[in-house]
Scaffold this motif. Structure first.
Motif, mmCIF file in Angstrom:
data_model
loop_
_atom_site.group_PDB
_atom_site.id
_atom_site.type_symbol
_atom_site.label_atom_id
_atom_site.label_comp_id
_atom_site.label_asym_id
_atom_site.label_seq_id
_atom_site.Cartn_x
_atom_site.Cartn_y
_atom_site.Cartn_z
ATOM 1 N N ARG A 1 6.767 46.880 13.953
ATOM 2 C CA ARG A 1 5.602 46.968 14.825
ATOM 3 C C ARG A 1 4.387 46.312 14.166
ATOM 4 O O ARG A 1 3.664 45.531 14.787
ATOM 5 C CB ARG A 1 5.281 48.420 15.138
ATOM 6 N N ARG B 1 14.033 55.431 8.709
ATOM 7 C CA ARG B 1 14.112 54.619 9.935
ATOM 8 C C ARG B 1 12.737 54.444 10.573
ATOM 9 O O ARG B 1 12.397 53.360 11.057
ATOM 10 C CB ARG B 1 15.086 55.253 10.927
ATOM 11 N N ASP B 2 11.926 55.508 10.602
ATOM 12 C CA ASP B 2 10.588 55.419 11.151
ATOM 13 C C ASP B 2 9.760 54.396 10.377
ATOM 14 O O ASP B 2 9.017 53.601 10.970
ATOM 15 C CB ASP B 2 9.903 56.790 11.111
ATOM 16 N N CYS B 3 9.907 54.377 9.073
ATOM 17 C CA CYS B 3 9.204 53.405 8.243
ATOM 18 C C CYS B 3 9.630 51.981 8.601
ATOM 19 O O CYS B 3 8.788 51.082 8.716
ATOM 20 C CB CYS B 3 9.469 53.707 6.771
ATOM 21 N N GLU C 1 15.767 59.863 8.893
ATOM 22 C CA GLU C 1 14.907 59.559 10.038
ATOM 23 C C GLU C 1 13.544 59.056 9.571
ATOM 24 O O GLU C 1 12.965 58.161 10.184
ATOM 25 C CB GLU C 1 14.757 60.782 10.941
ATOM 26 N N ALA C 2 13.015 59.593 8.501
ATOM 27 C CA ALA C 2 11.737 59.117 7.955
ATOM 28 C C ALA C 2 11.864 57.667 7.482
ATOM 29 O O ALA C 2 10.943 56.864 7.664
ATOM 30 C CB ALA C 2 11.276 60.017 6.816
ATOM 31 N N MET D 1 10.718 50.941 11.465
ATOM 32 C CA MET D 1 10.152 50.616 12.778
ATOM 33 C C MET D 1 8.652 50.308 12.658
ATOM 34 O O MET D 1 8.142 49.428 13.349
ATOM 35 C CB MET D 1 10.363 51.757 13.768
ATOM 36 N N ARG D 2 7.951 51.027 11.781
ATOM 37 C CA ARG D 2 6.529 50.729 11.565
ATOM 38 C C ARG D 2 6.353 49.310 11.035
ATOM 39 O O ARG D 2 5.426 48.601 11.432
ATOM 40 C CB ARG D 2 5.895 51.720 10.580
ATOM 41 N N GLU E 1 6.928 61.625 1.548
ATOM 42 C CA GLU E 1 6.852 60.453 2.423
ATOM 43 C C GLU E 1 7.684 59.317 1.847
ATOM 44 O O GLU E 1 7.600 59.012 0.652
ATOM 45 C CB GLU E 1 5.392 60.003 2.565
#
Length: 176
Positions: free
Chosen positions: A27, A19-21, A16-17, A23-24, A125
């Motif tokens: 964006r 995937r979040d990266c 999930e971390a 998406m960042r 991270e």
């Protein structure tokens, strides 16, 4: 190459971390936000990206003026395959990007491809340490979107833009 349920369960937070990266990154590039864009990479990370080769810092300097010249840009990430090995991961992410190049002969460009990323986990991270962009397909032609008529004939719609004016900045409380 298949993974067991136990492997995936044990890696859920890391996945999930990652995937979040991803998406960042999308964006940051679409909203032309250098801080968010840089947060997807480790300092000094290498990027081999659509005619560019260099560090992430150089990539941001190279990419943002090109994006600013576009009327619209949107990056979407689809299928994501993640293979974690300790504090590194190899990740393949499908991408779909559409951009409008303004002017008298406005052009719409759609690119489909994949990000091949090497992620590293440092201090709990995950970020990109190296990125290679593979192009699988593209389409280019006249831009035929007319915002004065709007999609489905609807005008006056809230349109996306760049930071700090985009509605998402306040919505997500990104600049507190």
């Amino acid at each position: 190459m298949t993974m067991t349920v136990s492997q995936i369960r044990d890696e859920m937070a890391d996945r999930e971390a990652i995937r979040d990266c991803l998406m960042r990154y999308s964006r940051g590039i679409d909203r032309m936000d250098p801080e968010v864009l840089a947060s997807a990479y480790w300092p000094g990370a290498m990027d081999y990206h659509t005619g560019f080769t260099g560090t992430v810092e150089q990539f941001i300097e190279w990419a943002l003026p090109r994006l600013a010249a576009m009327e619209q840009a949107m990056h979407m990430i689809g299928n994501v395959l993640i293979r974690i090995d300790g504090d590194t991961a190899k990740v393949e992410s499908y991408l779909w990007s559409v951009s409008v190049l303004p002017g008298d002969d406005a052009r719409q460009v759609m690119v489909v491809g994949r990000y091949l990323d090497k992620f590293e986990k440092r201090n709990d991270e995950w970020r990109i340490a190296e990125r290679l962009v593979v192009h699988d397909w593209f389409q280019e032609g006249p831009a035929d979107n007319d915002w004065s008529a709007g999609p489905f004939g609807m005008t006056g719609l809230l349109r996306g833009t760049t930071v700090p004016k985009d509605a998402s900045v306040d919505w997500l409380e990104l600049r507190v």
